[in-house]
Write an enzyme that holds these catalytic residues in place. Structure first.
Site, short mmCIF file in Angstrom:
data_model
loop_
_atom_site.label_atom_id
_atom_site.label_comp_id
_atom_site.label_asym_id
_atom_site.label_seq_id
_atom_site.Cartn_x
_atom_site.Cartn_y
_atom_site.Cartn_z
N TYR B 166 0.89 -1.21 0.00
CA TYR B 166 -0.04 0.02 0.05
C TYR B 166 1.07 1.06 -0.02
CZ TYR B 166 -4.05 2.80 1.81
OH TYR B 166 -4.83 3.78 1.96
N THR B 169 2.59 7.07 1.57
CA THR B 169 3.24 7.95 2.03
C THR B 169 4.44 8.43 1.29
OG1 THR B 169 2.70 7.17 4.42
CG2 THR B 169 4.65 8.60 4.02
N SER B 175 1.23 12.82 6.61
CA SER B 175 -0.12 12.69 6.97
C SER B 175 -1.27 13.64 5.85
CB SER B 175 -0.55 13.38 8.27
OG SER B 175 0.17 13.04 9.27
N GLY B 208 5.56 -0.89 3.93
CA GLY B 208 6.07 -1.98 4.22
C GLY B 208 5.92 -2.98 3.13
N ARG B 341 11.72 -9.08 42.33
CA ARG B 341 12.65 -8.45 42.63
C ARG B 341 12.51 -7.89 44.18
NH1 ARG B 341 13.08 -2.67 39.72
NH2 ARG B 341 15.11 -1.75 40.78
N ARG B 364 2.67 3.76 39.78
CA ARG B 364 3.17 4.00 38.45
C ARG B 364 2.70 2.73 37.66
NH1 ARG B 364 9.56 4.25 39.25
NH2 ARG B 364 9.58 4.79 36.87
N GLU B 455 -1.11 5.85 10.54
CA GLU B 455 -2.68 5.93 10.50
C GLU B 455 -3.21 7.34 11.12
OE1 GLU B 455 -4.95 4.33 8.86
OE2 GLU B 455 -3.26 3.12 7.90
#
Lengths: 663, 694
Positions: B166, B169, B175, B208, B341, B364, B455
């Site tokens: 495809y 770009t 974009s 790709g 750990r 976190r 995308e």
């Protein structure tokens, strides 16, 4: 297209003297010239080429690094470079290598912790690199907590030796750079055991490899710990694993400046104050802060230049699209990072002064400022490295898709930088140390006057009471308004934590329970330090047309960006009204417009060579696309039109013969 | 015996080392196989893990398919991926081609369904050309081709007699599709299009599979007829000979070089493509929506152009689902290793404290765990949204399209940005060892980050959402907002009524949470609108305030994620304790965002500092409720050790022997003395550098 400067229009927009700014960035004319000379020496020497690094397999990569390190050392010897010059040379070679550890850790460890006799013996060998050393502290199962190390050094009075041993798998030394393949010696940290009793963790000089054939000595297992983040990055370093099987070393190889073990097995504490060791810690952290500004400025330089080159949307009547640097969304992410790079640079410079001050006081046995200096350097290490790591990745994103290519330089810069958040004190652990110090300072306010970066706590009553008086957006362009806002926020958050802690019966339990809030208070305090050091810097004379004015704009950008990002703190403590916070945000937008014309000149002022940047997107002349195109063809996959593996693994699919193919 | 001279001491000791200690530890590691070091943790779970696995997968059937395919891949040595980071580029790529061919063979031999094949490819966990072929090339023909075109090309693509990519770009254009420079000029005399790359920046760049594998591509180009520009369209272009695979005359093809990470996307041949007046037949323009006739007339068909948005919704829904997968992998690794750990806190020489017991670690880690679940449910909801959109499109009902479009754009940006940051945060939560490739996290991060750019770049997406929101608010008098924007209809009460929470427990009600997020979003949007109104030129105002607009969009998207999670919990979710555990996660997700963005909530005047502080205290309490379930919650993702590919995150928690073992496999450890020591280190040590050949 060679030789054309595609950014020349941008450079013409600058409203200040770039050459003078380069000096301001470097710290002095002399510092600028030295750094500039070394940068060019490296950039012009083909031996230091680094483009092909990411394409190499691991073995080839290490071999290439060993070659560069040897070439670098040869230059240092042949050109009789000073220590300072050699440091810059290694920096600009820009490739982690065993020499970093030899000069940056092994050597200072002997200097700082060795007796006069030990220094006389080992330093000349290390100085000439007849031996190569590393610093073996971290273990497979033990990082930040040095007291938890498991490696043992047991004194054997019969032979007058220490027996160094790794009793468990988790006690294996793990991570030390240069350990895996290169170092002949190491300063090894181990639990000292004399007469069956534990006497703390100490450093020992242990030989690891034969000086004849470089093979590991009997009793020693040494190897590399494997691949790390990134393609080149730290994979040029042989971070190692090391295990001892009852290895014996002579008694006089324990570093004995502070603590001695006598022939008879008696432990003697020398009269050297233990606090001396903190001097080294302040020094190391000062270096880390300086490095943060370097790494962040590289990323910002790349992202800023490419943002001026890159165009997207906004074409009118078929004209060119808009430069992405003209979008407010780009500016509001990029310019605060640009300002941060300068802020960190100046705070690093100030830390140099702090280090000298600490040294002088230590020499005079004055330890009064140590806790404050210690907390301050811990906090600044944490603040600047976290912001830099995040900032590099943000710069990569600001370059759009092309930032994902290794040839943009940003993936490698990120991968090589991020360990700084973990080494020399994990960033969260350090902030908790800062918090502990802040809470203590607050609780002692009645009888102990806070010093240095905590002096503002002495005015805590006023800071708790008086709220912000800013009424217009212009009202924020006032150093006093800025500093007071940051002081009030930090003081109120620290006091609040202090009050909440008081509710717990067991203070340690309270500290654990509230640790996330304590970390936030510590961040507020550290941000105040950076802001006020930037403000102080601007109170000095800074020569050069427009230099000071431009830096003032950056200083406000840095402060107001933080204020907006953390407006929750400022509002929650009641210091600001929503209206005032909103005025600060409006002012910030205006400031971005002031940065815009100077953006390219501000990153040019870092004076980075294209070699050091290692980025096509950030190249000085802005001629990005032809260079990207050219670089692509150097990938090994482009060696042939039809790629390796096509005949075996793709042709059978296309020809509908995959069933019978041998895969 | 002992002398002070280090060199002499060395000579006494120097002889060949006896057999390496490595073997001992390998044996040690083997001896520890089969022991579950996390068993105690697993016993703490307060819910039925098997039921949670089904809840995570979406249905029992979905769980079973996914589980079967995961195991198929994990148990097949061909799909081994440990050595990937050590391979040089060519070798790496060849290895990927092999895996792709082998997978194709499995899919054929085992007669896997399309759904199964998708999962199989997913678990192989290695980007390759087939991703583009199946997910972009085939759907492009399906969506944009005429029936005739579909009849011709789809069978060839489905049997892989041709392999496609495809190509949109370009080197200078990402974009902004309308800014593409490649041209397709109609030549009436030969009934052909002439494909051309007029400038360097018009080179196709990034697709790709294009560099080395694809035989065909859907190429996007500016259609030019008689000197007139007729928009950007897709064209089917053959790139390589089907005989010998050599590039066709008139085009230049190559790989664009190395990308972030070791394996990651370096297994993909992202390509560059330039045309030098390549000719293709007229019927290779994809003509479902617009046609060019033999005579050179440009005709719009009666197929609604909005149909194309359907594909976009589907693609973005996949991206959100992938975000939850990537984040859940990182969280699984960090959670398991945080239990293994230990650091500090040893009492009387006992073991140190598990790092997962530190509040700083929990504050976190647990919000990321909650986010993984939140994104999972948002992804599932988007699937139903897609079905709804398809049905409406078929009925020519385009009324919900703008809302759907904004919603999927925003959720794409929200989830991918949070996931990219979350993976790196998980890496940091693993301490120094997270920096090792064998932790799996560096590669996961490098592999994942492009999702923030492809995308639809995330900030561009957020600006689109903002534009929609501003429009919705300004039309409030005349048009009723729908779907995820429906709350804006209640803008008046949302602006007026402030939060009523008085205790920490009050925050544990879905209504209090929802209202807070609605009020924040509504007030921020209205605030933006009011300031926009001060500008004479609205576009200028939009540009000037874009940063604030992005913040308002974020508030809106976070509201969507929170409310979808809450909706999910209103449904029945079977299994002992499953729903209760998810409720805790839902509150963690919402209150974490509330704390992180408390500046918004305070600035709009909805919360008092006291109420914000109560939320934060409640959050701390919630973390303690997550703690005993943490391992079970990540076990529920049902990720195999193969899929995780992380020594730190291995199921049995036997981390250290495995780390040790993994290290020994590095090529540098093949010999005691590394390549290069003789040439480049010995001369330094022996003080003979001056004469050395470097």
């Amino acid at each position: 297209m060679e030789g054309v400067d595609y950014l020349s229009d941008e450079r013409k927009k600058a409203q200040f003297d770039v050459e003078a700014m380069k000096v301001a960035w470097a710290g002095s004319r002399e510092a600028f010239q030295l750094s500039d000379r070394m940068a060019k020496l490296v950039a012009n020497d083909p031996a230091f080429e680094k483009f092909t690094r990411p394409m190499m397999g691991r073995k080839e990569l290490l071999k290439n690094t060993l070659r560069k390190a040897a070439h670098g050392w040869k230059l240092i010897v042949d050109l009789r470079l000073t220590e300072e010059e050699a440091k810059w040379l290694r920096l600009y070679i820009d490739e982690p290598a065993y020499t970093d550890l030899h000069w940056g850790m092994f050597f200072p460890a002997i200097e700082g912790q060795g007796t006069e006799e030990q220094k006389k013996k080992w330093l000349p060998l290390a100085q000439k690199m007849q031996i190569i050393g590393c610093y073996a502290q971290t273990e497979l199962g033990h990082g930040s907590n040095v007291q938890g190390l498991e490696t043992t050094a047991t004194f054997d009075p019969r032979t007058d030796e220490f027996v160094i041993h790794s009793p468990t798998l988790t006690s294996s030394k793990w991570w030390p750079g240069g350990l895996g393949k290169v170092s002949t010696h190491a300063v090894v940290y181990a639990r000292l055991i004399v007469g069956g009793e534990f006497h703390g963790v100490h450093g020992f000089i242990a030989q690891l490899r034969s000086l004849e054939d470089h093979s590991p000595l009997p009793g020693i297992t040494v190897g590399d710990i494997g691949m790390k983040f990134g393609n080149g990055a730290y994979n040029t370093m042989d971070n190692g694993v090391l295990r001892f099987d009852h290895v014996r070393i002579p008694r006089d190889q324990m570093l004995m400046r502070v603590t001695q073990v006598t022939k008879e097995g008696k432990i003697v504490q020398s009269d050297v104050p233990r606090q001396l060791i903190y001097g080294t810690m302040v020094y190391v952290r000062q270096t880390i802060v300086a490095d943060a500004s370097k790494a962040l400025s590289r990323a910002v330089c790349i992202a800023t230049r490419y943002s001026a080159v890159r165009r997207q949307f906004g074409s009118r009547n078929g004209g060119p699209e808009t430069q992405v640097i003209d979008y407010k969304t780009q500016q509001s992410r990029l310019f605060p990072l640009l300002a941060s790079a300068y802020a960190f640079r100046f705070v690093g410079e100030w830390l140099k002064w702090l280090y000298m001050d600490v040294q002088q006081r230590l020499a005079a046995n004055d330890f009064s400022t140590l806790p404050e200096a210690h907390a301050c350097t811990a906090g600044l290490k944490s603040l600047t490295t976290s912001a830099t790591a995040d900032g590099i990745e943000e710069c990569r994103k600001l370059c759009g898709g092309h930032g994902y290519l290794v040839s943009s330089g940003l993936p490698e810069l990120f991968a090589v930088y991020i360990p700084a958040c973990t080494y020399e004190g994990d960033n969260v652990v350090l902030l908790l140390q800062v918090a502990r110090f802040l809470v203590k300072t607050v609780s002692e306010l009645g009888y102990k006057k806070p010093v240095g970066t905590t002096a503002y706590m002495g005015r805590v009553a006023t800071l708790m009471q008086n709220n912000c008086s800013v009424q217009t957006a212009e009202g924020w362009l006032n150093p006093c308004a800025i500093v007071e806002a940051f002081e009030s926020r930090a003081a109120r958050m620290a006091v609040r934590c202090g009050r909440q802690l008081a509710k717990f019966e067991n203070p340690e339990e309270g500290f654990a329970e509230l640790s996330a809030d304590l970390v936030e208070a510590a961040v507020a305090h550290c941000q105040l330090i950076v802001v006020s050091k930037f403000v102080e810097k601007l109170q000095q004379d800074i020569p050069g047309k427009g230099v000071k004015q431009t830096l003032e704009v950056l200083c406000y950008v840095y402060a107001l960006f933080l204020l907006h990002k953390h407006q929750g703190d400022f509002l929650a403590t009641g210091y600001l009204t929503p209206k005032q916070a909103s005025l600060a945000n409006d002012q910030l937008r205006t400031l971005y417009s002031k940065v815009r014309p100077n953006a390219i000149a501000l990153v040019d002022s870092f004076s980075y060579t294209d070699h050091y940047l290692g980025s096509i997107l950030g190249c000085y002349d802005g001629n990005v696309y032809p260079k990207l195109y050219e670089a692509a063809w150097k990938d090994p996959l482009n060696d042939s039109d039809v790629v390796d593996g096509f005949h075996e693994y793709v042709q059978p699919i296309l020809k509908q013969k995959v069933r019978t193919a041998k895969l | 015996m002992v002398t002070c001279d280090p060199t002499k001491w060395l000579v006494q000791a120097s002889h060949k080392p006896k057999e390496s200690k490595y073997l001992t530890y390998l044996r040690l590691a083997e001896a520890m196989e089969g022991v579950d070091y996390l068993r105690e943790e697993r016993k703490k779970a307060q819910f039925d893990v098997e039921a949670m696995k089904v809840a995570w997968a979406g249905s029992r059937q979905a769980f079973e398919v996914s589980d079967r395919m995961a195991k198929l891949v994990a148990n097949d040595p061909v799909f081994e991926k440990f050595s990937k980071p050590m391979l040089a580029r060519k070798e790496l790529f060849k290895n990927t081609l092999r895996k792709a061919a082998y997978a194709r063979k499995l899919i054929n031999d085992l007669r896997l369904t399309e759904e199964e094949a998708k999962w199989l490819r997913h678990y192989i966990d290695e980007p390759n050309y087939t991703d583009l072929h199946w997910e972009m090339f085939v759907p492009a023909i399906e969506g944009q081709g005429t029936n005739e075109q579909k009849k011709k090309w789809l069978p060839l693509a489905q049997t892989m007699q041709i392999i496609g990519t495809y190509a949109q770009t370009e080197l200078g254009h990402g974009s902004n599709v309308q800014g593409l420079e490649t041209t397709a000029t109609f030549d009436r005399q030969t009934d052909e299009f002439v494909m051309h790359s007029p400038t360097l920046t018009s080179s196709k760049w990034w697709p790709g599979g294009m560099a080395k594998v694809a035989t065909h591509a859907i190429v996007y180009a500016r259609l030019i007829i008689d000197g007139h520009f007729h928009g950007v369209h897709g064209f089917m272009v053959q790139l390589r000979s089907l005989e010998d695979h050599s590039p066709l005359p008139g085009l230049t093809l190559g790989d664009i070089g190395m990308k972030f990470g070791h394996g990651t996307y370096n297994t993909m041949d992202n390509g560059v493509l330039r045309f030098d007046r390549l000719r293709i037949p007229r019927n290779q323009m994809l003509m479902r929506v617009s046609q060019v006739t033999k005579e050179g007339k440009y005709v719009q068909s009666d197929v609604p152009r909005q149909l194309l948005y359907g594909t976009m919704v589907s693609v973005r829904q996949t991206i959100v689902v992938d975000a939850s997968k990537a984040l859940s992998r990182a969280v699984c690794i960090a959670t398991r290793y945080s239990v293994v750990r230990r650091q500090f806190g040893s009492r009387n020489g006992g073991p140190e404290t598990q790092v997962i017991d530190y509040k700083t670690q929990q504050s976190r880690l647990f919000p990321l765990l909650a986010s993984a679940y939140a994104f999972r449910f948002v992804g599932e909801w988007l699937k139903s949204l897609y079905t709804d959109v398809k049905q409406r499109l078929e009925a020519n009902d385009f009324s919900t399209l703008p809302e759907t479009h904004a919603c999927t754009a925003g959720l794409k940006a929200l989830t991918t940005a949070a996931t990219a940051d979350g993976i790196e945060e998980c890496r940091k939560l693993c301490g120094g060892h997270g920096y090792l490739i064998s932790s799996g996290l560096p590669e996961l991060f490098a592999f994942y980050v492009p999702a923030c750019s492809y995308e639809g770049e995330n900030v561009v997406m957020m600006l689109q959402v903002a534009r929609f929101l501003v429009k919705t608010v300004s039309n409030l008098g005349s048009k009723q907002p729908v779907g995820t924007a429906a709350y804006l209809e209640r803008v008046a009460p949302l602006m007026k009524n402030n939060c009523a929470v008085q205790t920490g427990e009050d925050w544990l009600t879905p209504d209090a949470i929802l209202e807070a997020f609605e009020a924040r979003a509504a007030r921020m949007i209205v605030g933006c609108c009011q300031r926009l109104a001060m500008f004479e030129n609205p576009e200028e105002g939009f540009a000037e305030l874009s940063t604030d607009l992005v913040e308002a969009s974020l508030a809106h998207c976070q509201l969507i994620a929170v409310s979808v999670f809450i909706q999910k919990l209103k449904q029945e979710i079977p299994g002992n304790g499953v729903k209760q555990s998810l409720e805790v996660l839902c509150y963690v997700y919402a209150l974490f965002i509330l704390h992180k963005h408390q500046g918004d909530f305070l600035a709009v005047g909805y919360l008092t500092p006291k109420q914000a502080s109560l939320a934060n205290e409640q959050l701390r309490t919630l973390y303690s409720k997550v703690r005993p379930n943490a391992i079970a919650l990540v076990d529920s993702f049902n990720h195999t050790d193969h899929y995780l590919s992380s020594v730190l995150g291995c199921y049995d928690g036997n981390v250290y022997p495995k780390l040790y073992e993994a290290a020994l496999k590095d090529p540098l450890n093949e010999s005691d003395i590394a390549d290069g020591i003789q040439q480049y280190v010995q001369p330094i040590l022996k003080q003979k550098l001056h004469y050395a050949k470097l």
